[in-house]
Write an enzyme that holds these catalytic residues in place. Structure first.
Site, PDB file in Angstrom:
ATOM      1  N   GLY A  46       0.910  -1.317   0.062  1.00 40.31           N
ATOM      2  CA  GLY A  46       0.192  -0.014  -0.012  1.00 40.31           C
ATOM      3  C   GLY A  46       0.824   1.240   0.043  1.00 40.31           C
ATOM      4  CD  GLN A  51       3.440   5.781   3.006  1.00 38.48           C
ATOM      5  OE1 GLN A  51       2.710   5.241   2.290  1.00 38.48           O
ATOM      6  NE2 GLN A  51       4.357   4.975   3.542  1.00 38.48           N
ATOM      7  CB  CYS A  94       5.082   2.007   7.802  1.00 38.98           C
ATOM      8  SG  CYS A  94       4.669   3.679   7.033  1.00 38.98           S
ATOM      9  CG  LEU A  95       6.648   0.831   1.882  1.00 39.65           C
ATOM     10  CD1 LEU A  95       6.125   1.302   0.404  1.00 39.65           C
ATOM     11  CD2 LEU A  95       7.775  -0.037   1.718  1.00 39.65           C
ATOM     12  CG  HIS A 136      -0.825   1.285   7.470  1.00 35.37           C
ATOM     13  ND1 HIS A 136       0.332   0.653   8.417  1.00 35.37           N
ATOM     14  CD2 HIS A 136      -0.139   2.059   6.564  1.00 35.37           C
ATOM     15  CE1 HIS A 136       1.404   1.155   7.980  1.00 35.37           C
ATOM     16  NE2 HIS A 136       1.377   1.857   6.812  1.00 35.37           N
ATOM     17  CD  GLU A 137      -1.352   2.291   2.675  1.00 34.52           C
ATOM     18  OE1 GLU A 137      -0.642   3.574   2.999  1.00 34.52           O
ATOM     19  OE2 GLU A 137      -0.815   1.234   2.939  1.00 34.52           O
ATOM     20  CG  HIS A 140       0.300   7.050   5.694  1.00 35.04           C
ATOM     21  ND1 HIS A 140       1.522   7.336   6.304  1.00 35.04           N
ATOM     22  CD2 HIS A 140       0.569   5.401   5.475  1.00 35.04           C
ATOM     23  CE1 HIS A 140       2.519   6.169   6.461  1.00 35.04           C
ATOM     24  NE2 HIS A 140       1.695   5.123   6.126  1.00 35.04           N
TER      25      HIS A 140
HETATM   26  O1  GNR Z   1       3.960  -2.934   2.650  1.00 31.47           O
HETATM   27  C1  GNR Z   1       3.357  -2.644   3.862  1.00 31.47           C
HETATM   28  N1  GNR Z   1       3.018  -3.698   4.375  1.00 31.47           N
HETATM   29  C2  GNR Z   1       1.844  -3.624   5.318  1.00 31.47           C
HETATM   30  C3  GNR Z   1       2.117  -4.609   6.418  1.00 31.47           C
HETATM   31  C4  GNR Z   1       1.187  -4.656   7.291  1.00 31.47           C
HETATM   32  C5  GNR Z   1       0.117  -3.636   7.692  1.00 31.47           C
HETATM   33  C6  GNR Z   1       0.206  -2.347   6.550  1.00 31.47           C
HETATM   34  C7  GNR Z   1       0.969  -2.560   5.748  1.00 31.47           C
HETATM   35  S1  GNR Z   1       1.144  -1.132   4.627  1.00 31.47           S
HETATM   36  C8  GNR Z   1       2.627  -1.089   4.135  1.00 31.47           C
HETATM   37  C9  GNR Z   1       3.314   0.237   3.045  1.00 31.47           C
HETATM   38  C10 GNR Z   1       3.059   1.396   3.423  1.00 31.47           C
HETATM   39  O2  GNR Z   1       3.652   1.796   4.336  1.00 31.47           O
HETATM   40  N2  GNR Z   1       1.819   1.829   3.333  1.00 31.47           N
HETATM   41  O3  GNR Z   1       1.638   3.051   3.907  1.00 31.47           O
HETATM   42 NI    NI Z   2       2.580   3.059   5.729  1.00 29.73          NI
END
Ligand code: GNR
Ligand code: NI
Length: 172
Positions: A46, A51, A94-95, A136-137, A140
């Site tokens: 995601g 980001q 999270c990236l 999660h997204e 952000h």
């Molecule tokens: O790549 C991602 N893996 C992930 C694993 C578990 C819960 C959420 C994520 S999102 C993350 C990519 C990211 O940072 N998205 O904002």
């Molecule tokens: Ni993230």
């Protein structure tokens, strides 16, 4: 289509609240294409526009496991319509918080309303990893990172580590 640099915490932009998109046009589609390229290259499942430094309420996602079966999803101006009272824990990463993982508890199902790649209104019922990833997204878009749910000590340790890694980089 191009791969953009992903912002790493601590970075003020990651704490910005993203703005709703007025309409889904070519500029937004170009951004979504770049976001998808960036996400696949990372690799991640995601990515929120902020980001890569763009404060727009746009998310791309692909939770399919197989390399040759891509299932890209695009969410513009997403709104959570319903959240389950039941929660589940998932090991999140999270990236923008590279190489750090933690179990985060969130509602295990949610319903999200959004505009798709063509600007068409959609309603999606999500569970499992998809529900986790959407939440999660969407965090952000509000300037929230998963480390914000950890204890102050854990969070500050992670930020300290990331600051060190960043000081050795050319691109912040
Ligand atoms: O790549 C991602 N893996 C992930 C694993 C578990 C819960 C959420 C994520 S999102 C993350 C990519 C990211 O940072 N998205 O904002
Ligand atoms: Ni993230």
């Amino acid at each position: 289509m191009s791969v953009k640099p992903i912002l790493i915490e601590p970075n003020k932009l990651l704490r910005k609240i993203s703005k709703p998109v007025k309409s889904v046009g070519d500029e937004e589609r170009r951004l979504m294409d770049d976001m998808l390229d960036t996400m696949y290259a990372a690799p991640g499942i995601g990515l929120a526009a902020i980001q890569i430094g763009v404060p727009k309420r746009i998310i791309v996602m692909d939770i399919s496991r197989e390399e040759n079966k891509k299932e890209p999803r695009y969410f513009v101006n997403p709104i959570i319509k319903n959240k389950n009272n039941e929660t589940s824990k998932y090991e999140e990463g999270c990236l923008s918080v590279p190489d750090q993982f933690a179990e985060i508890e969130r509602p295990n199902e949610c319903e999200v309303e959004y505009l798709d790649y063509n600007g068409k209104k959609q309603l999606l019922k999500a569970d499992g990893l998809l529900a986790t990833c959407i939440q999660h997204e969407m965090d952000h878009l509000e300037g929230i990172l998963f480390i914000d749910y950890l204890s102050k000590l854990k969070k500050s340790m992670i930020i300290k580590k990331l600051s060190k890694i960043k000081s050795n980089r050319i691109i912040v």
